[in-house]
Design a protein around this motif. Sequence first.
Motif, PDB file in Angstrom:
ATOM      1  N   MET A   1       0.817  -1.193   0.000  1.00 10.15           N
ATOM      2  CA  MET A   1       0.000   0.000   0.000  1.00 10.15           C
ATOM      3  C   MET A   1       0.867   1.266   0.000  1.00 10.15           C
ATOM      4  SD  MET A   1      -3.144   0.607  -0.035  1.00 10.15           S
ATOM      5  CE  MET A   1      -4.364   1.735   0.309  1.00 10.15           C
ATOM      6  N   LEU A   2       1.989   1.206   0.704  1.00  3.50           N
ATOM      7  CA  LEU A   2       2.881   2.354   0.778  1.00  3.50           C
ATOM      8  C   LEU A   2       3.473   2.662  -0.598  1.00  3.50           C
ATOM      9  CD1 LEU A   2       4.295   4.455   2.535  1.00  3.50           C
ATOM     10  CD2 LEU A   2       6.121   2.783   2.893  1.00  3.50           C
ATOM     11  N   ARG A   3       3.830   1.613  -1.346  1.00  2.00           N
ATOM     12  CA  ARG A   3       4.370   1.809  -2.679  1.00  2.00           C
ATOM     13  C   ARG A   3       3.343   2.477  -3.595  1.00  2.00           C
ATOM     14  NH1 ARG A   3       7.636  -3.665  -4.251  1.00  2.00           N
ATOM     15  NH2 ARG A   3       9.464  -3.172  -3.011  1.00  2.00           N
ATOM     16  N   LEU A   4       2.118   2.055  -3.503  1.00  4.52           N
ATOM     17  CA  LEU A   4       1.045   2.640  -4.323  1.00  4.52           C
ATOM     18  C   LEU A   4       0.873   4.118  -3.991  1.00  4.52           C
ATOM     19  CD1 LEU A   4      -1.196   2.306  -6.405  1.00  4.52           C
ATOM     20  CD2 LEU A   4      -2.713   1.643  -4.533  1.00  4.52           C
ATOM     21  N   ASN A   5       0.895   4.434  -2.709  1.00  7.17           N
ATOM     22  CA  ASN A   5       0.746   5.838  -2.292  1.00  7.17           C
ATOM     23  C   ASN A   5       1.921   6.680  -2.791  1.00  7.17           C
ATOM     24  OD1 ASN A   5      -1.666   5.398  -1.033  1.00  7.17           O
ATOM     25  ND2 ASN A   5      -0.798   5.163   1.020  1.00  7.17           N
ATOM     26  N   LEU A   6       3.143   6.151  -2.679  1.00  4.67           N
ATOM     27  CA  LEU A   6       4.305   6.874  -3.179  1.00  4.67           C
ATOM     28  C   LEU A   6       4.226   7.056  -4.695  1.00  4.67           C
ATOM     29  CD1 LEU A   6       7.268   5.435  -1.068  1.00  4.67           C
ATOM     30  CD2 LEU A   6       6.321   7.733  -1.003  1.00  4.67           C
ATOM     31  N   PHE A   7       3.836   5.991  -5.378  1.00  2.00           N
ATOM     32  CA  PHE A   7       3.687   6.087  -6.835  1.00  2.00           C
ATOM     33  C   PHE A   7       2.652   7.145  -7.203  1.00  2.00           C
ATOM     34  CE2 PHE A   7       1.435   4.771 -10.712  1.00  2.00           C
ATOM     35  CZ  PHE A   7       2.490   4.912 -11.619  1.00  2.00           C
ATOM     36  N   LEU A   8       1.507   7.130  -6.531  1.00  2.00           N
ATOM     37  CA  LEU A   8       0.461   8.124  -6.809  1.00  2.00           C
ATOM     38  C   LEU A   8       0.928   9.533  -6.475  1.00  2.00           C
ATOM     39  CD1 LEU A   8      -2.723   6.229  -5.600  1.00  2.00           C
ATOM     40  CD2 LEU A   8      -2.008   6.675  -7.944  1.00  2.00           C
ATOM     41  N   LEU A   9       1.741   9.677  -5.418  1.00  2.00           N
ATOM     42  CA  LEU A   9       2.276  10.981  -5.046  1.00  2.00           C
ATOM     43  C   LEU A   9       3.238  11.484  -6.132  1.00  2.00           C
ATOM     44  CD1 LEU A   9       2.568  13.250  -2.960  1.00  2.00           C
ATOM     45  CD2 LEU A   9       4.474  11.946  -1.975  1.00  2.00           C
ATOM     46  N   VAL A  10       4.089  10.619  -6.638  1.00  2.00           N
ATOM     47  CA  VAL A  10       5.016  11.000  -7.701  1.00  2.00           C
ATOM     48  C   VAL A  10       4.240  11.387  -8.953  1.00  2.00           C
ATOM     49  CG1 VAL A  10       6.808  10.124  -9.256  1.00  2.00           C
ATOM     50  CG2 VAL A  10       6.959   9.677  -6.796  1.00  2.00           C
ATOM     51  N   VAL A  11       3.226  10.611  -9.304  1.00  2.00           N
ATOM     52  CA  VAL A  11       2.410  10.930 -10.473  1.00  2.00           C
ATOM     53  C   VAL A  11       1.704  12.268 -10.284  1.00  2.00           C
ATOM     54  CG1 VAL A  11       0.384  10.218 -11.795  1.00  2.00           C
ATOM     55  CG2 VAL A  11       2.128   8.537 -11.195  1.00  2.00           C
ATOM     56  N   LEU A  12       1.201  12.527  -9.089  1.00  2.00           N
ATOM     57  CA  LEU A  12       0.515  13.784  -8.791  1.00  2.00           C
ATOM     58  C   LEU A  12       1.478  14.966  -8.915  1.00  2.00           C
ATOM     59  CD1 LEU A  12      -2.036  15.254  -7.773  1.00  2.00           C
ATOM     60  CD2 LEU A  12      -1.134  14.933  -5.464  1.00  2.00           C
ATOM     61  N   VAL A  13       2.684  14.845  -8.377  1.00  2.00           N
ATOM     62  CA  VAL A  13       3.667  15.930  -8.453  1.00  2.00           C
ATOM     63  C   VAL A  13       4.077  16.150  -9.909  1.00  2.00           C
ATOM     64  CG1 VAL A  13       6.023  16.593  -7.838  1.00  2.00           C
ATOM     65  CG2 VAL A  13       4.497  15.659  -6.097  1.00  2.00           C
ATOM     66  N   ALA A  14       4.315  15.059 -10.642  1.00  2.00           N
ATOM     67  CA  ALA A  14       4.710  15.179 -12.044  1.00  2.00           C
ATOM     68  C   ALA A  14       3.609  15.836 -12.867  1.00  2.00           C
ATOM     69  CB  ALA A  14       5.050  13.805 -12.613  1.00  2.00           C
ATOM     70  N   SER A  15       2.367  15.436 -12.651  1.00  2.00           N
ATOM     71  CA  SER A  15       1.270  16.043 -13.414  1.00  2.00           C
ATOM     72  C   SER A  15       1.070  17.506 -13.015  1.00  2.00           C
ATOM     73  CB  SER A  15      -0.019  15.245 -13.243  1.00  2.00           C
ATOM     74  OG  SER A  15      -0.484  15.323 -11.913  1.00  2.00           O
ATOM     75  N   SER A  16       1.307  17.826 -11.749  1.00  2.00           N
ATOM     76  CA  SER A  16       1.184  19.226 -11.310  1.00  2.00           C
ATOM     77  C   SER A  16       2.264  20.082 -11.983  1.00  2.00           C
ATOM     78  CB  SER A  16       1.328  19.327  -9.796  1.00  2.00           C
ATOM     79  OG  SER A  16       0.292  18.626  -9.158  1.00  2.00           O
ATOM     80  N   LEU A  17       3.496  19.566 -12.021  1.00  2.00           N
ATOM     81  CA  LEU A  17       4.575  20.304 -12.670  1.00  2.00           C
ATOM     82  C   LEU A  17       4.305  20.458 -14.161  1.00  2.00           C
ATOM     83  CD1 LEU A  17       7.703  18.800 -10.878  1.00  2.00           C
ATOM     84  CD2 LEU A  17       6.698  21.072 -10.561  1.00  2.00           C
ATOM     85  N   TYR A  18       3.785  19.427 -14.783  1.00  2.00           N
ATOM     86  CA  TYR A  18       3.446  19.501 -16.197  1.00  2.00           C
ATOM     87  C   TYR A  18       2.355  20.548 -16.442  1.00  2.00           C
ATOM     88  CZ  TYR A  18       1.937  18.183 -20.854  1.00  2.00           C
ATOM     89  OH  TYR A  18       1.595  18.212 -22.179  1.00  2.00           O
ATOM     90  N   LEU A  19       1.354  20.571 -15.562  1.00  2.00           N
ATOM     91  CA  LEU A  19       0.266  21.544 -15.691  1.00  2.00           C
ATOM     92  C   LEU A  19       0.797  22.966 -15.575  1.00  2.00           C
ATOM     93  CD1 LEU A  19      -2.773  22.151 -15.906  1.00  2.00           C
ATOM     94  CD2 LEU A  19      -2.864  21.992 -13.413  1.00  2.00           C
TER      95      LEU A  19
END
Length: 90
Positions: free
Chosen positions: A1-19
């Motif tokens: 579960m921790l890996r999924l949360n970290l992965f989702l956090l990285v995806v969220l930060v990357a998409s925010s930076l892209y936006l």
Amino acid sequence: MLRLNLFLLVVLVASSLYLVRVQYESRHLYAEIERAQNEFRKLEVEHERLQVEKRAQATPGRVEKVARDQLQMRPATPAITQYVTLKGTP
């Protein structure tokens, strides 16, 4: 579960930076469009001014005055007119 949360956090930060990057580029391009439109309007005004000046310069009276004063031309009269005829024609 921790890996999924970290992965989702990285995806969220990357998409925010892209936006943020896309919004910056969008604003930059919009500013360039505005500058280009302003330049176009200035060039349109300049073109119209030059067209008016061209029409003013080409009036028959002005052309005649320039021909007389600057080119020292004079009107053609029968006394200074030379007629050229082809051989064999009367």
